[in-house]
Design a protein around this motif. Structure first.
Motif, PDB file in Angstrom:
ATOM      1  N   LEU A   8       0.834  -1.211   0.000  1.00 31.25           N
ATOM      2  CA  LEU A   8       0.000   0.000   0.000  1.00 31.25           C
ATOM      3  C   LEU A   8       0.870   1.264   0.000  1.00 31.25           C
ATOM      4  CD1 LEU A   8      -2.786   1.327   0.111  1.00 31.25           C
ATOM      5  CD2 LEU A   8      -2.689   1.095   2.615  1.00 31.25           C
ATOM      6  N   ILE A   9       1.937   1.275   0.776  1.00 30.56           N
ATOM      7  CA  ILE A   9       2.846   2.427   0.796  1.00 30.56           C
ATOM      8  C   ILE A   9       3.484   2.618  -0.581  1.00 30.56           C
ATOM      9  CG2 ILE A   9       5.045   3.283   1.720  1.00 30.56           C
ATOM     10  CD1 ILE A   9       4.134   1.966   4.433  1.00 30.56           C
ATOM     11  N   ILE A  10       3.929   1.536  -1.196  1.00 30.30           N
ATOM     12  CA  ILE A  10       4.505   1.620  -2.541  1.00 30.30           C
ATOM     13  C   ILE A  10       3.457   2.150  -3.525  1.00 30.30           C
ATOM     14  CG2 ILE A  10       5.469   0.272  -4.462  1.00 30.30           C
ATOM     15  CD1 ILE A  10       6.627  -1.632  -2.243  1.00 30.30           C
ATOM     16  N   HIS A  11       2.232   1.662  -3.385  1.00 28.30           N
ATOM     17  CA  HIS A  11       1.127   2.095  -4.246  1.00 28.30           C
ATOM     18  C   HIS A  11       0.886   3.601  -4.100  1.00 28.30           C
ATOM     19  CE1 HIS A  11      -2.681   1.725  -6.413  1.00 28.30           C
ATOM     20  NE2 HIS A  11      -3.251   2.426  -5.445  1.00 28.30           N
ATOM     21  N   ILE A  12       0.861   4.084  -2.879  1.00 32.01           N
ATOM     22  CA  ILE A  12       0.618   5.509  -2.630  1.00 32.01           C
ATOM     23  C   ILE A  12       1.755   6.357  -3.190  1.00 32.01           C
ATOM     24  CG2 ILE A  12       0.454   7.257  -0.801  1.00 32.01           C
ATOM     25  CD1 ILE A  12      -1.094   5.070   0.840  1.00 32.01           C
ATOM     26  N   VAL A  13       2.996   5.940  -2.978  1.00 34.32           N
ATOM     27  CA  VAL A  13       4.148   6.685  -3.505  1.00 34.32           C
ATOM     28  C   VAL A  13       4.098   6.720  -5.033  1.00 34.32           C
ATOM     29  CG1 VAL A  13       6.673   6.684  -3.734  1.00 34.32           C
ATOM     30  CG2 VAL A  13       5.619   6.310  -1.487  1.00 34.32           C
ATOM     31  N   CYS A  14       3.855   5.571  -5.650  1.00 33.34           N
ATOM     32  CA  CYS A  14       3.738   5.529  -7.124  1.00 33.34           C
ATOM     33  C   CYS A  14       2.584   6.407  -7.597  1.00 33.34           C
ATOM     34  CB  CYS A  14       3.538   4.094  -7.605  1.00 33.34           C
ATOM     35  SG  CYS A  14       5.001   3.068  -7.504  1.00 33.34           S
ATOM     36  N   GLY A  15       1.473   6.405  -6.858  1.00 36.58           N
ATOM     37  CA  GLY A  15       0.323   7.220  -7.227  1.00 36.58           C
ATOM     38  C   GLY A  15       0.616   8.707  -7.165  1.00 36.58           C
ATOM     39  N   ILE A  16       1.323   9.133  -6.133  1.00 29.40           N
ATOM     40  CA  ILE A  16       1.696  10.546  -6.010  1.00 29.40           C
ATOM     41  C   ILE A  16       2.618  10.950  -7.159  1.00 29.40           C
ATOM     42  CG2 ILE A  16       3.024  12.189  -4.611  1.00 29.40           C
ATOM     43  CD1 ILE A  16       1.900  10.638  -2.119  1.00 29.40           C
ATOM     44  N   ILE A  17       3.610  10.114  -7.440  1.00 31.98           N
ATOM     45  CA  ILE A  17       4.529  10.390  -8.557  1.00 31.98           C
ATOM     46  C   ILE A  17       3.756  10.449  -9.864  1.00 31.98           C
ATOM     47  CG2 ILE A  17       6.462   9.452  -9.903  1.00 31.98           C
ATOM     48  CD1 ILE A  17       7.490   8.268  -7.188  1.00 31.98           C
ATOM     49  N   CYS A  18       2.849   9.502 -10.053  1.00 30.11           N
ATOM     50  CA  CYS A  18       2.042   9.435 -11.276  1.00 30.11           C
ATOM     51  C   CYS A  18       1.221  10.708 -11.465  1.00 30.11           C
ATOM     52  CB  CYS A  18       1.134   8.204 -11.185  1.00 30.11           C
ATOM     53  SG  CYS A  18       0.155   7.896 -12.641  1.00 30.11           S
ATOM     54  N   LEU A  19       0.497  11.116 -10.439  1.00 30.44           N
ATOM     55  CA  LEU A  19      -0.338  12.308 -10.556  1.00 30.44           C
ATOM     56  C   LEU A  19       0.502  13.562 -10.775  1.00 30.44           C
ATOM     57  CD1 LEU A  19      -2.961  11.451  -7.811  1.00 30.44           C
ATOM     58  CD2 LEU A  19      -3.407  11.642 -10.269  1.00 30.44           C
ATOM     59  N   LEU A  20       1.613  13.677 -10.066  1.00 28.49           N
ATOM     60  CA  LEU A  20       2.480  14.843 -10.213  1.00 28.49           C
ATOM     61  C   LEU A  20       3.108  14.919 -11.604  1.00 28.49           C
ATOM     62  CD1 LEU A  20       4.003  17.295  -9.056  1.00 28.49           C
ATOM     63  CD2 LEU A  20       5.763  15.691  -8.274  1.00 28.49           C
ATOM     64  N   PHE A  21       3.713  13.808 -12.046  1.00 30.31           N
ATOM     65  CA  PHE A  21       4.392  13.838 -13.343  1.00 30.31           C
ATOM     66  C   PHE A  21       3.399  13.852 -14.506  1.00 30.31           C
ATOM     67  CE2 PHE A  21       8.077  13.230 -10.828  1.00 30.31           C
ATOM     68  CZ  PHE A  21       9.097  13.803 -11.566  1.00 30.31           C
ATOM     69  N   GLY A  22       2.193  13.364 -14.287  1.00 29.52           N
ATOM     70  CA  GLY A  22       1.154  13.511 -15.302  1.00 29.52           C
ATOM     71  C   GLY A  22       0.842  14.975 -15.542  1.00 29.52           C
ATOM     72  N   LEU A  23       0.688  15.727 -14.455  1.00 32.48           N
ATOM     73  CA  LEU A  23       0.447  17.170 -14.586  1.00 32.48           C
ATOM     74  C   LEU A  23       1.631  17.877 -15.237  1.00 32.48           C
ATOM     75  CD1 LEU A  23      -1.260  18.281 -11.246  1.00 32.48           C
ATOM     76  CD2 LEU A  23      -2.219  18.342 -13.553  1.00 32.48           C
ATOM     77  N   LEU A  24       2.838  17.493 -14.835  1.00 33.98           N
ATOM     78  CA  LEU A  24       4.027  18.111 -15.422  1.00 33.98           C
ATOM     79  C   LEU A  24       4.122  17.829 -16.919  1.00 33.98           C
ATOM     80  CD1 LEU A  24       6.635  17.414 -12.603  1.00 33.98           C
ATOM     81  CD2 LEU A  24       5.615  19.622 -13.206  1.00 33.98           C
ATOM     82  N   ALA A  25       3.873  16.580 -17.314  1.00 34.82           N
ATOM     83  CA  ALA A  25       3.925  16.226 -18.741  1.00 34.82           C
ATOM     84  C   ALA A  25       2.846  16.962 -19.528  1.00 34.82           C
ATOM     85  CB  ALA A  25       3.792  14.712 -18.918  1.00 34.82           C
ATOM     86  N   MET A  26       1.653  17.082 -18.941  1.00 34.50           N
ATOM     87  CA  MET A  26       0.571  17.787 -19.625  1.00 34.50           C
ATOM     88  C   MET A  26       0.889  19.269 -19.802  1.00 34.50           C
ATOM     89  SD  MET A  26      -3.020  16.309 -18.205  1.00 34.50           S
ATOM     90  CE  MET A  26      -2.612  15.587 -16.627  1.00 34.50           C
ATOM     91  N   SER A  27       1.592  19.855 -18.847  1.00 33.64           N
ATOM     92  CA  SER A  27       1.861  21.285 -18.907  1.00 33.64           C
ATOM     93  C   SER A  27       3.123  21.630 -19.712  1.00 33.64           C
ATOM     94  CB  SER A  27       1.988  21.856 -17.497  1.00 33.64           C
ATOM     95  OG  SER A  27       3.089  21.292 -16.827  1.00 33.64           O
ATOM     96  N   ALA A  28       3.941  20.636 -20.010  1.00 30.95           N
ATOM     97  CA  ALA A  28       5.196  20.870 -20.741  1.00 30.95           C
ATOM     98  C   ALA A  28       4.920  21.095 -22.231  1.00 30.95           C
ATOM     99  CB  ALA A  28       6.128  19.677 -20.571  1.00 30.95           C
ATOM    100  N   PRO A  29       5.799  21.840 -22.904  1.00 30.21           N
ATOM    101  CA  PRO A  29       5.671  21.989 -24.359  1.00 30.21           C
ATOM    102  C   PRO A  29       5.685  20.608 -25.029  1.00 30.21           C
ATOM    103  CG  PRO A  29       7.334  23.487 -23.500  1.00 30.21           C
ATOM    104  CD  PRO A  29       6.949  22.575 -22.371  1.00 30.21           C
ATOM    105  N   LYS A  30       4.830  20.427 -26.008  1.00 33.77           N
ATOM    106  CA  LYS A  30       4.651  19.112 -26.634  1.00 33.77           C
ATOM    107  C   LYS A  30       5.680  18.882 -27.737  1.00 33.77           C
ATOM    108  CE  LYS A  30       1.177  18.610 -23.963  1.00 33.77           C
ATOM    109  NZ  LYS A  30       1.550  19.545 -22.914  1.00 33.77           N
TER     110      LYS A  30
END
Length: 159
Positions: A8-30
Motif C-alpha cells: 500500500l505504501i509503494i502504491h501511494i508513492v507511485c500514485g503521487i509520482i504518477c499524478l504529479l508527473f502527469g500534470l508536469l507532462a501535460m503542462s510541458a511543451p509538446k
C-alpha cells in the motif's frame, strides 16, 4: 509490518509520482525533451500503481475488488496512449492524447474514490459522485485538447 501495508505504501508513492508527473507532462511543451521525459516517469509510475493495485485487490478481494477493475481499465488507457506515442500509428497523436488523458482521469477517479470524503468541499458530495466527477470534468478537457491538435497542423509534433 504486514505485506499489505508495505505494498500500500509503494502504491501511494507511485500514485503521487504518477499524478504529479502527469500534470508536469501535460503542462510541458509538446515536443521531444521534457514532455517525453516526464511522460516516461508518468508511465513508469503508472505501471507501479497498476501492479500494486492488482496485488492489493487480490490480497483483500472481499473489501477492494473494485480496485482490480479500476486499475485494469485505467492502465489500459495508459498503455494505449503510451504505445500510440511510441509506435506512431495512423492518427497517433489523437490516440496518444485520448489514452494519456483517459488514464489520468482513471487515476484521479481512483484517488477520489479513496480519499474524496476527506477533502474539503468534495466531502459534501455523495460518494457516488467521486466515481463520475473526474470523467465529467476530464472528457470535455480531453476533447478540447484533441481538437487543438486535429487536422494535421500539429500532427508532426516531435514527441
Amino acid at each position: 509490518m504486514e505485506i499489505f501495508n508495505i505494498i500500500l505504501i509503494i502504491h501511494i508513492v507511485c500514485g503521487i509520482i504518477c499524478l504529479l508527473f502527469g500534470l508536469l507532462a501535460m503542462s510541458a511543451p509538446k515536443r521531444r525533451g521534457i514532455h517525453t521525459k516526464w511522460g516516461e516517469v508518468y508511465h513508469a509510475s503508472y505501471v507501479g500503481v497498476f501492479i500494486t493495485a492488482i496485488t492489493l485487490s487480490i490480497l483483500r478481494w472481499e473489501e477492494i475488488a473494485y480496485l482490480f477493475y479500476v486499475a485494469l481499465f485505467s492502465y489500459s488507457f495508459a498503455i494505449y496512449g503510451y504505445l500510440a506515442g511510441k509506435r506512431r500509428w495512423g492518427n497517433w497523436l489523437n490516440h496518444h492524447i485520448r489514452g494519456m488523458l483517459g488514464s489520468y482521469i482513471g487515476a484521479v477517479t481512483a484517488l477520489l474514490v479513496n480519499i474524496g470524503d476527506m477533502l474539503p468541499l468534495l466531502n459534501k458530495l455523495p460518494k457516488l459522485w467521486f466515481w463520475f466527477l473526474p470523467t465529467i470534468v476530464g472528457v470535455p478537457i480531453a476533447s478540447i485538447v484533441v481538437k487543438k491538435y486535429r487536422g494535421g497542423k500539429k500532427e508532426n509534433i516531435n514527441l
